[in-house]
Scaffold this active site. Sequence first.
Site, mmCIF file in Angstrom:
data_model
loop_
_atom_site.group_PDB
_atom_site.id
_atom_site.type_symbol
_atom_site.label_atom_id
_atom_site.label_comp_id
_atom_site.label_asym_id
_atom_site.label_seq_id
_atom_site.Cartn_x
_atom_site.Cartn_y
_atom_site.Cartn_z
ATOM 1 N N LYS A 165 0.840 -1.196 0.000
ATOM 2 C CA LYS A 165 0.000 0.000 0.000
ATOM 3 C C LYS A 165 0.875 1.247 0.000
ATOM 4 O O LYS A 165 1.877 1.317 0.699
ATOM 5 C CB LYS A 165 -0.929 0.016 1.211
ATOM 6 C CG LYS A 165 -2.152 -0.865 1.040
ATOM 7 C CD LYS A 165 -3.260 -0.494 1.992
ATOM 8 C CE LYS A 165 -4.528 -1.255 1.653
ATOM 9 N NZ LYS A 165 -5.672 -0.873 2.506
ATOM 10 N N GLU A 170 -18.712 -8.978 10.232
ATOM 11 C CA GLU A 170 -19.768 -8.338 11.019
ATOM 12 C C GLU A 170 -20.687 -9.348 11.701
ATOM 13 O O GLU A 170 -21.118 -9.143 12.845
ATOM 14 C CB GLU A 170 -20.586 -7.395 10.133
ATOM 15 C CG GLU A 170 -19.818 -6.189 9.620
ATOM 16 C CD GLU A 170 -19.061 -6.459 8.329
ATOM 17 O OE1 GLU A 170 -18.443 -5.517 7.799
ATOM 18 O OE2 GLU A 170 -19.081 -7.626 7.845
ATOM 19 N N ARG A 206 -25.246 -6.171 7.501
ATOM 20 C CA ARG A 206 -24.702 -7.467 7.116
ATOM 21 C C ARG A 206 -24.850 -8.505 8.223
ATOM 22 O O ARG A 206 -24.612 -9.685 8.010
ATOM 23 C CB ARG A 206 -23.226 -7.321 6.741
ATOM 24 C CG ARG A 206 -22.956 -6.217 5.740
ATOM 25 C CD ARG A 206 -21.524 -6.152 5.302
ATOM 26 N NE ARG A 206 -21.230 -7.195 4.323
ATOM 27 C CZ ARG A 206 -20.016 -7.411 3.820
ATOM 28 N NH1 ARG A 206 -18.988 -6.702 4.217
ATOM 29 N NH2 ARG A 206 -19.829 -8.358 2.927
#
Length: 625
Positions: free
Chosen positions: A283, A369, A397
């Site tokens: 990244k 989640e 979710r």
Amino acid sequence: MLTHSPYTLLSTIHSPFELRQLPREQLSHLATELRAYLLESVSKTGGHLSSNLGMVELTVALHYVFNTPHDRVVWDVGHQTYPHKILTGRRERMASLRQLGGLSGFPQRAESEFDAFGTAHSSTSISAALGMALASQLKGEERHAIAVIGDGAMTAGMAFEAMNNAGVSDCNLLVILNDNDMSISPPVGALNRYLAKLMSGQFYAAAKNAGKTVLKGAPPLWELAKRFEESAKGMVKPITLFEKFGFNYVGPIDGHDVDTLVAVLDNIKQLKGPQFLHVVTKKGQGYKLAEADPVAYHGPGKFDPAVGLQTSSTPTKPTFTQVFGDWLCDMAAADDRLVAITPAMREGSGMVEFEKRFPKRFFDVGIAEQHAVTFAAGLACEGLKPVVAIYSTFLQRAYDQLIHDVAIQNLPVVFALDRAGLVGADGATHAGAYDMAYLRCIPNLSVACPADENECRQLLSTAYAQPTPVAVRYPRGAGAGVQATCTLDALPFGKGEIRRTGARVAMLVFGTLLTPALKAAESLNATVVNMRWVKPLDVALLLQVAASHEALVTLEEGCVMGGAGSAVLEALAQAGVCKPVLQLGLPDVFIEHGDPARLLAMQGLDAAGIEAAVRARFEIILANA
């Protein structure tokens, strides 16, 4: 227009068709220009940066090797698709990124034929790409389906459910694991440790060298795979997990070596059945400041690339997220039963300080989640007091777990719902527009809507004190600027308050629309009620106000259908009270990205819009005032 010298090659690429006409030796130079243009663009608009800088070479290679858009590429989450947008005809529109009427920060099918699938939530890519691959097979079409998924997203159960399904098929599905060892928050769990071992020491060096030397020669891939497997299995067995799912595993390879990427993808393209390519990227690649601090550069605002992000000396109002983070630490200091849970959103949910101070009571469960909610239920069963910090849109979710594992058992779990209402630049996928509607219908569960920062802190304390599950919803960013106290004082459970006394018309406000409502009420001479709770609704206060006013207005930064206004109508009907009611809130459409204040104004939810709507609906009543 890209007419100046730094982008001489990039300026010739208007679609992947032009890209595929380039000699392979020019791809590295194109990647350099693309990365520079990406940095220049995002520094002017703000947006996701670190993840996109890390995806440049892989994006170039994918569009170079595969016949997009005929071949389908599905980008998991999709916040890393800026290079993809630039290469697929949207380069000149990058200045409009995440702005009203401009480019979305995520893939959107309506935006481009190259956006095969709309993504913004994590871990959906393999399922979608598998559906596309099997559809092509059923229709007798020759095309490839590619899912590009990060190592953080691979921790979610949905990704493995899809792989389990894909492994028993013979469709042309390619899953590319973009392994950058960092999701938004550092990835956690056994899978991440497994991948870390995979990438360590001699094994990674051997794999990388094999990619740079042998793979460039492009021998038949099955022969290469066999040789590499024989040499690598003596050290570790990285392919076991993915091959058990029925995939042919290839990698790991250097995701910033475009020559290697093209050679490997060319070979994989010839293979049949499910393929798994493990690519290692970094990244922030190519921009030293982002490489050094990819979290800070994950989603920066505007900045000068030559200087980097700067800390503003101008005092700013604390955000609701900061208010929550402070409350969490203070309550944890007062009660050692408190434990905090986040599904991979430590920074976004304001929990960095809590983790530092209470590391043993902090649980980042990864992008999971559903697990987060049931995990909290298990903690609550044993007498602990779980606080689940989760974005409103992400709680959707885990709806089954919310009902089945928490509410039915009536467990005392606090849900701190950040990003309630409109969120601005991230658009419809991240807006918390539905929580009041989908939460208030669940038995045992209560829902609080603080109007300002101090009330947010107080209602969190109220929620924490309850022996039942409670959700406290609050928006992104700062509110009215009401200074939060340092105490842990609570407000009465299920009770609202009258904030302004007027005549004839009463506004019943749920949440932070209280501020524009009070402003509108001055011109209307209307009563303003801060309802605070969607559930339990303060029915006694509602009936009191209804009895002394000729008309009612409900205000909420959430969907009108089934929301707080609907709760008011149900309560009035139950009591046999017939009053005209105007419901103001978010309409039955998905509201796209843009400046939050402007978006609210467009929905008539600023002070001027509220006043205009009330005058239009109750013109006769107000005229007789």
